[in-house]
Motif scaffolding. Structure first.
Motif, PDB file in Angstrom:
ATOM      1  N   ALA A   1       0.842  -1.195   0.000  1.00  0.00           N
ATOM      2  CA  ALA A   1       0.000   0.000   0.000  1.00  0.00           C
ATOM      3  C   ALA A   1       0.880   1.249   0.000  1.00  0.00           C
ATOM      4  O   ALA A   1       2.003   1.246   0.504  1.00  0.00           O
ATOM      5  CB  ALA A   1      -0.909  -0.005   1.226  1.00  0.00           C
ATOM      6  N   LEU A   2       0.345   2.310  -0.579  1.00  0.00           N
ATOM      7  CA  LEU A   2       1.057   3.584  -0.636  1.00  0.00           C
ATOM      8  C   LEU A   2       0.381   4.543   0.340  1.00  0.00           C
ATOM      9  O   LEU A   2      -0.730   5.019   0.087  1.00  0.00           O
ATOM     10  CB  LEU A   2       1.007   4.142  -2.065  1.00  0.00           C
ATOM     11  CG  LEU A   2       1.908   5.336  -2.381  1.00  0.00           C
ATOM     12  CD1 LEU A   2       3.374   4.987  -2.145  1.00  0.00           C
ATOM     13  CD2 LEU A   2       1.695   5.775  -3.821  1.00  0.00           C
ATOM     14  N   PRO A   3       1.008   4.832   1.479  1.00  0.00           N
ATOM     15  CA  PRO A   3       0.346   5.659   2.494  1.00  0.00           C
ATOM     16  C   PRO A   3       0.353   7.135   2.121  1.00  0.00           C
ATOM     17  O   PRO A   3       1.088   7.577   1.231  1.00  0.00           O
ATOM     18  CB  PRO A   3       1.173   5.398   3.751  1.00  0.00           C
ATOM     19  CG  PRO A   3       2.541   5.095   3.221  1.00  0.00           C
ATOM     20  CD  PRO A   3       2.325   4.380   1.920  1.00  0.00           C
ATOM     21  N   GLY A   4      -0.448   7.913   2.833  1.00  0.00           N
ATOM     22  CA  GLY A   4      -0.498   9.349   2.630  1.00  0.00           C
ATOM     23  C   GLY A   4      -1.253  10.012   3.756  1.00  0.00           C
ATOM     24  O   GLY A   4      -1.824   9.352   4.632  1.00  0.00           O
ATOM     25  N   PHE A   5      -1.256  11.337   3.744  1.00  0.00           N
ATOM     26  CA  PHE A   5      -1.953  12.107   4.763  1.00  0.00           C
ATOM     27  C   PHE A   5      -3.361  12.436   4.280  1.00  0.00           C
ATOM     28  O   PHE A   5      -3.568  12.717   3.100  1.00  0.00           O
ATOM     29  CB  PHE A   5      -1.184  13.390   5.081  1.00  0.00           C
ATOM     30  CG  PHE A   5       0.172  13.140   5.670  1.00  0.00           C
ATOM     31  CD1 PHE A   5       0.313  12.917   7.031  1.00  0.00           C
ATOM     32  CD2 PHE A   5       1.304  13.111   4.875  1.00  0.00           C
ATOM     33  CE1 PHE A   5       1.562  12.678   7.581  1.00  0.00           C
ATOM     34  CE2 PHE A   5       2.554  12.870   5.409  1.00  0.00           C
ATOM     35  CZ  PHE A   5       2.688  12.645   6.776  1.00  0.00           C
ATOM     36  N   PRO A   6      -4.331  12.429   5.179  1.00  0.00           N
ATOM     37  CA  PRO A   6      -5.718  12.633   4.749  1.00  0.00           C
ATOM     38  C   PRO A   6      -6.001  14.037   4.242  1.00  0.00           C
ATOM     39  O   PRO A   6      -7.002  14.248   3.562  1.00  0.00           O
ATOM     40  CB  PRO A   6      -6.526  12.332   6.022  1.00  0.00           C
ATOM     41  CG  PRO A   6      -5.568  12.535   7.145  1.00  0.00           C
ATOM     42  CD  PRO A   6      -4.232  12.139   6.614  1.00  0.00           C
TER      43      PRO A   6
ATOM     44  N   SER B   1      -1.245  10.009  11.896  1.00  0.00           N
ATOM     45  CA  SER B   1      -2.031  10.789  10.944  1.00  0.00           C
ATOM     46  C   SER B   1      -2.013  10.202   9.539  1.00  0.00           C
ATOM     47  O   SER B   1      -2.776  10.654   8.679  1.00  0.00           O
ATOM     48  CB  SER B   1      -1.518  12.236  10.899  1.00  0.00           C
ATOM     49  OG  SER B   1      -0.173  12.285  10.469  1.00  0.00           O
ATOM     50  N   LEU B   2      -1.182   9.196   9.280  1.00  0.00           N
ATOM     51  CA  LEU B   2      -1.125   8.584   7.958  1.00  0.00           C
ATOM     52  C   LEU B   2      -2.340   7.697   7.709  1.00  0.00           C
ATOM     53  O   LEU B   2      -2.865   7.055   8.619  1.00  0.00           O
ATOM     54  CB  LEU B   2       0.147   7.745   7.807  1.00  0.00           C
ATOM     55  CG  LEU B   2       1.445   8.477   7.512  1.00  0.00           C
ATOM     56  CD1 LEU B   2       2.605   7.493   7.524  1.00  0.00           C
ATOM     57  CD2 LEU B   2       1.393   9.206   6.171  1.00  0.00           C
ATOM     58  N   ALA B   3      -2.759   7.661   6.477  1.00  0.00           N
ATOM     59  CA  ALA B   3      -3.821   6.753   6.048  1.00  0.00           C
ATOM     60  C   ALA B   3      -3.243   5.727   5.080  1.00  0.00           C
ATOM     61  O   ALA B   3      -2.193   5.945   4.477  1.00  0.00           O
ATOM     62  CB  ALA B   3      -4.944   7.544   5.361  1.00  0.00           C
ATOM     63  N   ASN B   4      -3.915   4.596   4.964  1.00  0.00           N
ATOM     64  CA  ASN B   4      -3.533   3.547   4.013  1.00  0.00           C
ATOM     65  C   ASN B   4      -2.143   2.991   4.306  1.00  0.00           C
ATOM     66  O   ASN B   4      -1.350   2.720   3.402  1.00  0.00           O
ATOM     67  CB  ASN B   4      -3.585   4.090   2.578  1.00  0.00           C
ATOM     68  CG  ASN B   4      -3.676   2.988   1.539  1.00  0.00           C
ATOM     69  OD1 ASN B   4      -4.388   2.000   1.728  1.00  0.00           O
ATOM     70  ND2 ASN B   4      -2.967   3.151   0.442  1.00  0.00           N
TER      71      ASN B   4
END
Length: 598
Positions: free
Chosen positions: A261-266, A291-294
């Motif tokens: 998965a490639l995480p990111g900030f919402p 705070s990261l998603a995914n």
């Protein structure tokens, strides 16, 4: 003593004092950070368990085949794997070349020292020669870049492939004047970064250089020449990397490594906040992770180390306040300012998690195979350093620059000496078997496949497993991220612990044919196939780190010829251009030489 230094500084703004400040800071830097790569080989960062065995394999390949042979494959991991095609390998780089004459641990420590110096000198040269900043501002820039957290802490943890980050100011310096020689040299530096394995850092460095060129245009007048040189440098870099690039693409086609998965900030504000905290020394591990998603893989402290320090932030904020007071000048350069703002927004956009946007990024080459795009925050490191240097000369009149420099350097060095480094002192990789094998002075042929006794179905890859190469063994569950962190994509097949001479039911040796990972069509096999008993001669050469015959597709053949011709052309062209420049009265005049007035 400090007060006396500041008083003396007030009477002298010359280059000598600036160089003294940089030299003292460099000595302090080595005292603070070099012990994080322990000289005894014990307690090293975890990722050195990948790179030091690779340096040993490169040394064996050099011993058996010489310097001119392409190091295609490595028998000492996972029963045989691609070598030059694996972008975690840095065969054509300083640490590997040093490992031909000194042991891999000394090579790594020397690389740390050399590239730290290269980075500091590069920023001093960029500030003085290209932007005519004062010696004091140039020294502050040099020390800020020297102490950036990206280089120091990634080298401490074992991310050896990130050492070319320190070439960023030299690339900018080569391109700013837009000369043919500059384009060739910048292309060679980009090629070095690729050959050394900094694939996740080349993009950020390139965009940071673009910002420096735009700022130079704002100060001295926009010109197409640096951008033409930039394009030429890209062509040169591709040509000088053609063999490895084609091989890496072939490996990526068969093993895309896009399962993570490639995480990111919402939201963009969260990304901006974490980036800012990372840059000013408040490494926000817990806050960033929460705070990261995914998320799929935990991003520990080293992934958030991008600090240039609070001094840089203070200088930039104060300088920006002065810039706001000059709104008319900003309006005159609106296109360049908009371009700079767009580039600065890029790392934030890449780390913004929106499902549709994330799905698009997963289909972008290189980005899609990443486990995090937080590393794009390193784009801000050279930009922040350069902005702080520009602000320094704007904020301080000539009489105050030297004492301000002395205070700034002290304020940079002191926090770095005091900040907690327990994470980096608590590393557990033991490289002494690798060092001992190197000192044997000869290639150790692989005789057996082994399995780390601590491996489990849930966690097959264990720290230090790749050290098996030092005993003439190939670790079945090796640390090879190109196949996944737990070898999720590795086609193990019938490979098992035991002698490589063991035969499977279909008459195959207990040894992979690594050419099948790269060029299955040209070798009439499938990725992951083993050597057949009829290929015993080739297998014997392979386990002795010698070249063995295998087929190459037309694209790889063309890439090999392009790389060779580009290398010959580069070696011939650079001296000719240097002589021509000297004959025109433009010799190199030292790092404190000023550019001609415009």
């Amino acid at each position: 003593m400090v007060a006396a230094m500041i008083l003396r500084a007030g009477r002298n703004e010359g280059a000598g004092l600036a160089w003294a400040a940089v030299a003292l800071a460099f000595a302090a830097y080595l005292w603070i950070f070099l012990p994080l790569i322990p000289a005894d080989g014990r307690g090293l960062g975890a990722d050195y368990s990948l790179h030091l065995p690779n340096l040993l394999a490169g040394y064996f390949l050099y011993l058996q085949n010489g310097l001119l042979a392409v190091p295609w494959f490595n028998p000492g991991q996972c029963g045989g794997v691609p070598f030059i095609a694996d972008l975690n390998v840095g065969y054509y780089s300083l640490p590997q070349f040093l490992a031909f004459v000194v042991d891999p641990l000394i090579a790594v420590r020397a690389t740390f020292v050399v590239f730290a110096a290269i980075g500091a000198l590069g920023f001093y040269a960029l500030a003085r020669r290209a932007f005519a900043l004062s010696p004091a501002a140039s020294a502050v820039a040099a020390v800020l870049f020297l102490f950036n957290g990206t280089f120091a802490y990634r080298m401490a943890i074992g991310h050896l492939t990130f050492h070319p980050l320190m070439l960023a100011p030299w690339i900018a310096l080569c391109l700013i004047r837009g000369t043919t020689l500059g384009a060739l040299l910048a292309g060679a530096l980009f090629a070095y970064a690729f050959q050394a394995g900094m694939i996740h850092g080349i993009g950020p460095v390139a965009f940071a250089v673009a910002i420096v060129i735009l700022i130079h245009g704002i100060r001295s007048g926009q010109s197409a020449r640096p951008w033409i040189a930039f394009a030429g440098a890209a062509v040169v870099a591709v040509a000088l990397s053609a063999t490895r690039l084609a091989a890496a693409l072939a490996l990526a086609k068969n093993f895309p490594r896009n399962e993570y998965a490639l995480p990111g900030f919402p939201n963009l504000f969260a990304a901006l906040r974490v980036a800012f905290l990372s840059l000013i020394d408040l490494t926000p591990v817990a806050e960033a992770w929460q705070s990261l998603a995914n998320t799929d893989i935990f991003l520990d402290r080293p992934e958030w180390e991008y600090a240039v320090g609070p001094i840089a932030a203070l200088l930039i904020v104060a300088g920006a306040a002065v810039l706001v007071a000059r709104r008319g000048r900003v309006r005159r350069h609106a296109p360049a300012v908009v371009a700079i703002a767009a580039i600065l927004a890029l790392p934030l956009l890449l780390n913004w998690y929106v499902p549709a946007w994330n799905a698009l990024l997963k289909h972008v080459p290189l980005l899609g195979s990443s486990t995090t795009l937080v590393r794009w925050f390193m784009l801000y490191v050279p930009v922040a350093v350069f902005a702080a240097a520009l602000a320094f000369d704007t904020l301080f009149p000539r009489a105050l620059r030297a004492p301000a420099m002395a205070l700034a350097v002290l304020a940079i060095v002191a926090p770095n000496a005091l900040v907690e480094k327990g994470t980096y002192r608590a590393q557990r990789y033991d490289a002494t078997p690798i060092v001992a094998a190197w000192h044997g002075g000869q290639a150790i042929p692989v005789t057996d496949i082994v399995v780390d006794p601590q491996s489990t179905p849930e966690r097959r890859v264990r720290l230090g497993g790749n050290n098996a190469i030092a005993a003439g063994q190939s670790q079945l569950y090796c640390y090879a991220p190109v196949f996944g962190y737990q070898l999720e994509a590795l086609p193990i097949g019938d490979l098992h612990a035991g002698p490589i001479s063991d035969l499977s039911s279909d008459g195959a040796l207990n040894l992979k044919n690594p050419s099948c990972y790269l060029f299955p069509g040209a070798n009439s096999c499938r990725p992951g196939d083993a050597f057949s008993v009829e290929q015993a001669g080739a297998a014997d050469s392979f386990v002795h780190y010698e070249q063995f015959p295998f087929g190459l597709p037309p694209l790889q053949v063309a890439a090999n010829w392009l790389n060779l011709l580009a290398l010959v052309g580069f070696v011939l062209a650079v001296p000719i251009l240097m002589v021509r420049n000297r004959s025109r009265g433009a010799p190199f005049r030292g790092l404190d030489a000023m550019p001609p007035a415009r």
